[in-house]
Design an enzyme around this catalytic site. Structure first.
Site, mmCIF file in Angstrom:
data_model
loop_
_atom_site.group_PDB
_atom_site.id
_atom_site.type_symbol
_atom_site.label_atom_id
_atom_site.label_comp_id
_atom_site.label_asym_id
_atom_site.label_seq_id
_atom_site.Cartn_x
_atom_site.Cartn_y
_atom_site.Cartn_z
ATOM 1 N N CYS A 4 -27.685 96.682 20.573
ATOM 2 C CA CYS A 4 -27.930 95.295 20.146
ATOM 3 C C CYS A 4 -27.809 94.351 21.342
ATOM 4 C CB CYS A 4 -26.945 94.896 19.055
ATOM 5 S SG CYS A 4 -27.001 93.149 18.656
ATOM 6 N N CYS A 7 -24.876 91.865 21.043
ATOM 7 C CA CYS A 7 -23.590 92.536 21.252
ATOM 8 C C CYS A 7 -23.365 92.782 22.738
ATOM 9 C CB CYS A 7 -23.525 93.843 20.472
ATOM 10 S SG CYS A 7 -23.191 93.644 18.699
ATOM 11 N N HIS A 46 -20.912 91.929 14.641
ATOM 12 C CA HIS A 46 -22.322 92.273 14.454
ATOM 13 C C HIS A 46 -22.680 92.189 12.981
ATOM 14 C CE1 HIS A 46 -26.267 94.045 15.258
ATOM 15 N NE2 HIS A 46 -26.109 94.528 14.031
ATOM 16 N N ASN A 86 -33.653 82.242 11.636
ATOM 17 C CA ASN A 86 -34.803 83.068 11.294
ATOM 18 C C ASN A 86 -34.278 84.376 10.708
ATOM 19 O OD1 ASN A 86 -36.606 81.160 12.393
ATOM 20 N ND2 ASN A 86 -36.250 81.974 14.449
ATOM 21 N N GLY A 92 -39.330 85.566 11.062
ATOM 22 C CA GLY A 92 -39.568 85.473 12.507
ATOM 23 C C GLY A 92 -38.376 85.857 13.350
ATOM 24 N N HIS A 99 -27.887 84.791 14.158
ATOM 25 C CA HIS A 99 -27.656 83.677 15.087
ATOM 26 C C HIS A 99 -28.340 82.438 14.542
ATOM 27 C CE1 HIS A 99 -31.293 85.855 16.241
ATOM 28 N NE2 HIS A 99 -31.804 84.675 16.574
ATOM 29 N N HIS A 101 -30.027 78.677 15.849
ATOM 30 C CA HIS A 101 -30.526 77.889 16.962
ATOM 31 C C HIS A 101 -30.150 76.427 16.730
ATOM 32 C CE1 HIS A 101 -33.731 80.987 18.102
ATOM 33 N NE2 HIS A 101 -33.424 81.367 16.883
HETATM 34 P P1 5GP Z 1 -34.894 84.777 16.908
HETATM 35 O O1 5GP Z 1 -36.356 84.853 17.255
HETATM 36 O O2 5GP Z 1 -34.343 86.146 16.589
HETATM 37 O O3 5GP Z 1 -34.564 83.761 15.868
HETATM 38 O O4 5GP Z 1 -34.167 84.246 18.214
HETATM 39 C C1 5GP Z 1 -33.847 85.057 19.303
HETATM 40 C C2 5GP Z 1 -33.761 84.149 20.499
HETATM 41 O O5 5GP Z 1 -33.084 84.849 21.529
HETATM 42 C C3 5GP Z 1 -35.119 83.730 21.061
HETATM 43 O O6 5GP Z 1 -35.240 82.322 20.992
HETATM 44 C C4 5GP Z 1 -35.087 84.247 22.500
HETATM 45 O O7 5GP Z 1 -35.680 83.353 23.414
HETATM 46 C C5 5GP Z 1 -33.610 84.446 22.758
HETATM 47 N N1 5GP Z 1 -33.303 85.503 23.699
HETATM 48 C C6 5GP Z 1 -33.853 86.756 23.726
HETATM 49 N N2 5GP Z 1 -33.301 87.492 24.706
HETATM 50 C C7 5GP Z 1 -32.385 86.685 25.316
HETATM 51 C C8 5GP Z 1 -31.490 86.901 26.417
HETATM 52 O O8 5GP Z 1 -31.423 87.968 27.023
HETATM 53 N N3 5GP Z 1 -30.691 85.844 26.761
HETATM 54 C C9 5GP Z 1 -30.744 84.660 26.100
HETATM 55 N N4 5GP Z 1 -29.921 83.686 26.529
HETATM 56 N N5 5GP Z 1 -31.567 84.430 25.062
HETATM 57 C C10 5GP Z 1 -32.380 85.433 24.674
HETATM 58 ZN ZN ZN Z 2 -25.021 92.878 17.594
#
Ligand code: 5GP
Ligand code: ZN
Length: 113
Positions: A4, A7, A46, A86, A92, A99, A101
Site C-alpha cells: 500500500c 502505508c 490501513h 473518492n 475515482g 484519505h 483531500h
Molecule cells: P485518490 O485519487 O485515490 O482520491 O487520491 C490519491 C491522491 O494521491 C492523488 O491525488 C495523487 O496525486 C496522490 N498521490 C499519489 N501518489 C502519491 C505520492 O507518492 N505522494 C503524494 N504526496 N501524493 C500521491
Molecule cells: Zn495502507
C-alpha cells in the site's frame, strides 16, 4: 499492508514531509496538486475506503474533519474550500487506503466530472 502506497508513506519507506501528524493521522501535500492548497488526510490505520467505515473506526473521520478545518484556517481559505473523498472505482479512488483531500485557493465547479 505491504503493497500500500500510503502505508509506505506513513511508515517512512517513502520519505514524505508531513504538514501535520498525530497518533491517528498524517497530513501531506498531494504530489499532483489540483489547486493552490491540496493536502491529503490519511489515517495511520490501513482502511481500504469509505466503504469500510464502521462503529469502531468512524471516530477517525470526525478527527480528520477537525484537523482539516483547522488547517484550512491556517492556510487562509476564508472564501471556502472542498473536502473530498473518492470511494472505490466509480468514485475515482486511485489509492486504496482511505484519505480525504482538502482542496482550496481557487473557485471550484459543480457537478464533478
Ligand atoms: P485518490 O485519487 O485515490 O482520491 O487520491 C490519491 C491522491 O494521491 C492523488 O491525488 C495523487 O496525486 C496522490 N498521490 C499519489 N501518489 C502519491 C505520492 O507518492 N505522494 C503524494 N504526496 N501524493 C500521491
Ligand atoms: Zn495502507
Amino acid at each position: 499492508m505491504d503493497d500500500c502506497l500510503f502505508c509506505k508513506i506513513i511508515n517512512g519507506d517513502i520519505p514524505t514531509d508531513f504538514i501535520y501528524q498525530d497518533e491517528k493521522i498524517v497530513v501531506f501535500k498531494d504530489i499532483s496538486p489540483q489547486a493552490p492548497v491540496h493536502l491529503l488526510f490519511v489515517p495511520r490505520e490501513h482502511i481500504g475506503s469509505a466503504d469500510d467505515i464502521n462503529q469502531e473506526n468512524s471516530h477517525l473521520i470526525g478527527h480528520i474533519f477537525e484537523i482539516a478545518t483547522r488547517l484550512a484556517k491556517e492556510n487562509n481559505l476564508i472564501q471556502g474550500y472542498r473536502i473530498v473523498n473518492n470511494c472505490k472505482e466509480h468514485g475515482g479512488q486511485s489509492v486504496d487506503h482511505i484519505h480525504f483531500h482538502l482542496i482550496g485557493g481557487r473557485q471550484m465547479q459543480w457537478p464533478p466530472g
